[in-house]
Design a protein around this motif. Structure first.
Motif, PDB file in Angstrom:
ATOM      1  N   GLN A   1      29.717   6.303  44.363  1.00  0.00           N
ATOM      2  CA  GLN A   1      30.339   7.592  44.021  1.00  0.00           C
ATOM      3  C   GLN A   1      31.124   7.492  42.715  1.00  0.00           C
ATOM      4  O   GLN A   1      32.299   7.837  42.646  1.00  0.00           O
ATOM      5  CB  GLN A   1      31.266   8.047  45.154  1.00  0.00           C
ATOM      6  CG  GLN A   1      30.564   8.337  46.449  1.00  0.00           C
ATOM      7  CD  GLN A   1      29.619   9.498  46.330  1.00  0.00           C
ATOM      8  OE1 GLN A   1      28.431   9.333  46.157  1.00  0.00           O
ATOM      9  NE2 GLN A   1      30.151  10.691  46.390  1.00  0.00           N
ATOM     10  N   VAL A   2      30.484   7.049  41.679  1.00  0.00           N
ATOM     11  CA  VAL A   2      31.118   6.849  40.374  1.00  0.00           C
ATOM     12  C   VAL A   2      31.556   8.197  39.794  1.00  0.00           C
ATOM     13  O   VAL A   2      30.787   9.165  39.845  1.00  0.00           O
ATOM     14  CB  VAL A   2      30.145   6.149  39.401  1.00  0.00           C
ATOM     15  CG1 VAL A   2      30.775   5.951  38.041  1.00  0.00           C
ATOM     16  CG2 VAL A   2      29.680   4.835  39.985  1.00  0.00           C
ATOM     17  N   PRO A   3      32.782   8.306  39.259  1.00  0.00           N
ATOM     18  CA  PRO A   3      33.221   9.561  38.644  1.00  0.00           C
ATOM     19  C   PRO A   3      32.268  10.000  37.532  1.00  0.00           C
ATOM     20  O   PRO A   3      31.688   9.176  36.820  1.00  0.00           O
ATOM     21  CB  PRO A   3      34.606   9.223  38.071  1.00  0.00           C
ATOM     22  CG  PRO A   3      35.086   8.084  38.901  1.00  0.00           C
ATOM     23  CD  PRO A   3      33.847   7.293  39.236  1.00  0.00           C
TER      24      PRO A   3
ATOM     25  N   ALA B   1      29.351   1.723  30.711  1.00  0.00           N
ATOM     26  CA  ALA B   1      29.508   0.470  31.453  1.00  0.00           C
ATOM     27  C   ALA B   1      30.878   0.517  32.136  1.00  0.00           C
ATOM     28  O   ALA B   1      31.892   0.800  31.505  1.00  0.00           O
ATOM     29  CB  ALA B   1      29.426  -0.713  30.503  1.00  0.00           C
ATOM     30  N   PHE B   2      30.903   0.285  33.448  1.00  0.00           N
ATOM     31  CA  PHE B   2      32.157   0.371  34.191  1.00  0.00           C
ATOM     32  C   PHE B   2      32.264  -0.775  35.186  1.00  0.00           C
ATOM     33  O   PHE B   2      31.271  -1.449  35.482  1.00  0.00           O
ATOM     34  CB  PHE B   2      32.246   1.721  34.921  1.00  0.00           C
ATOM     35  CG  PHE B   2      31.152   1.935  35.926  1.00  0.00           C
ATOM     36  CD1 PHE B   2      31.264   1.464  37.225  1.00  0.00           C
ATOM     37  CD2 PHE B   2      29.990   2.591  35.557  1.00  0.00           C
ATOM     38  CE1 PHE B   2      30.250   1.658  38.139  1.00  0.00           C
ATOM     39  CE2 PHE B   2      28.967   2.793  36.470  1.00  0.00           C
ATOM     40  CZ  PHE B   2      29.098   2.321  37.768  1.00  0.00           C
TER      41      PHE B   2
ATOM     42  N   GLU C   1      36.415   1.853  32.684  1.00  0.00           N
ATOM     43  CA  GLU C   1      35.377   1.554  31.718  1.00  0.00           C
ATOM     44  C   GLU C   1      35.523   0.087  31.323  1.00  0.00           C
ATOM     45  O   GLU C   1      36.633  -0.415  31.157  1.00  0.00           O
ATOM     46  CB  GLU C   1      35.529   2.473  30.504  1.00  0.00           C
ATOM     47  CG  GLU C   1      34.368   2.423  29.561  1.00  0.00           C
ATOM     48  CD  GLU C   1      34.464   3.450  28.456  1.00  0.00           C
ATOM     49  OE1 GLU C   1      33.667   3.335  27.515  1.00  0.00           O
ATOM     50  OE2 GLU C   1      35.328   4.343  28.516  1.00  0.00           O
ATOM     51  N   ALA C   2      34.409  -0.618  31.194  1.00  0.00           N
ATOM     52  CA  ALA C   2      34.447  -2.034  30.843  1.00  0.00           C
ATOM     53  C   ALA C   2      35.212  -2.210  29.531  1.00  0.00           C
ATOM     54  O   ALA C   2      34.950  -1.505  28.555  1.00  0.00           O
ATOM     55  CB  ALA C   2      33.037  -2.582  30.721  1.00  0.00           C
ATOM     56  N   GLY C   3      36.187  -3.110  29.516  1.00  0.00           N
ATOM     57  CA  GLY C   3      36.982  -3.380  28.326  1.00  0.00           C
ATOM     58  C   GLY C   3      38.142  -2.432  28.120  1.00  0.00           C
ATOM     59  O   GLY C   3      38.828  -2.502  27.113  1.00  0.00           O
ATOM     60  N   SER C   4      38.374  -1.544  29.052  1.00  0.00           N
ATOM     61  CA  SER C   4      39.446  -0.549  28.935  1.00  0.00           C
ATOM     62  C   SER C   4      40.454  -0.740  30.072  1.00  0.00           C
ATOM     63  O   SER C   4      40.170  -1.392  31.068  1.00  0.00           O
ATOM     64  CB  SER C   4      38.856   0.856  29.005  1.00  0.00           C
ATOM     65  OG  SER C   4      39.871   1.819  29.090  1.00  0.00           O
TER      66      SER C   4
END
Length: 98
Positions: free
Chosen positions: A17-19, A26-27, A59-62
């Motif tokens: 259930q990704v927003p 990429a998350f 988010e990847a890297g965030s």
């Protein structure tokens, strides 16, 4: 979970259930938000609570977190909409004597 004075049904949000704002990025999963506990009624003389555990993603890297929101209960109440409607109807059926 069965407790002495109530029942708790613990519901975990699915990982799928990704927003919407992260769908094409990429998350990574980032744990859970604080659980939401709402009273759903009674069963066998005990209160029943639904405990919703919403997931958190980023988010990847965030470092910014994202999560979904659901209309689980009326604003300002910690009960489900059907229970709210039932209690309102019950209150109207009681004759008040002054």
């Amino acid at each position: 979970m069965i407790k002495k004075d109530c029942y708790e049904l613990i519901l975990h949000e699915k990982e799928s259930q990704v927003p919407a704002n992260l769908k094409d990025k990429a998350f990574v999963l980032d744990g859970f938000c604080d659980p939401i506990s709402i009273q759903s009624g009674t069963w066998l003389g005990k209160r029943v609570y639904l405990v919703m555990k919403r997931r958190r993603w980023k988010e990847a890297g965030s470092y910014q977190h994202f999560s979904n929101t659901y209309p689980l209960h009326p604003e300002g109440a910690k009960i489900t909409p059907p229970l709210k409607d039932y209690l309102k109807k019950k209150d109207r059926s009681i004759t008040h004597k002054d």
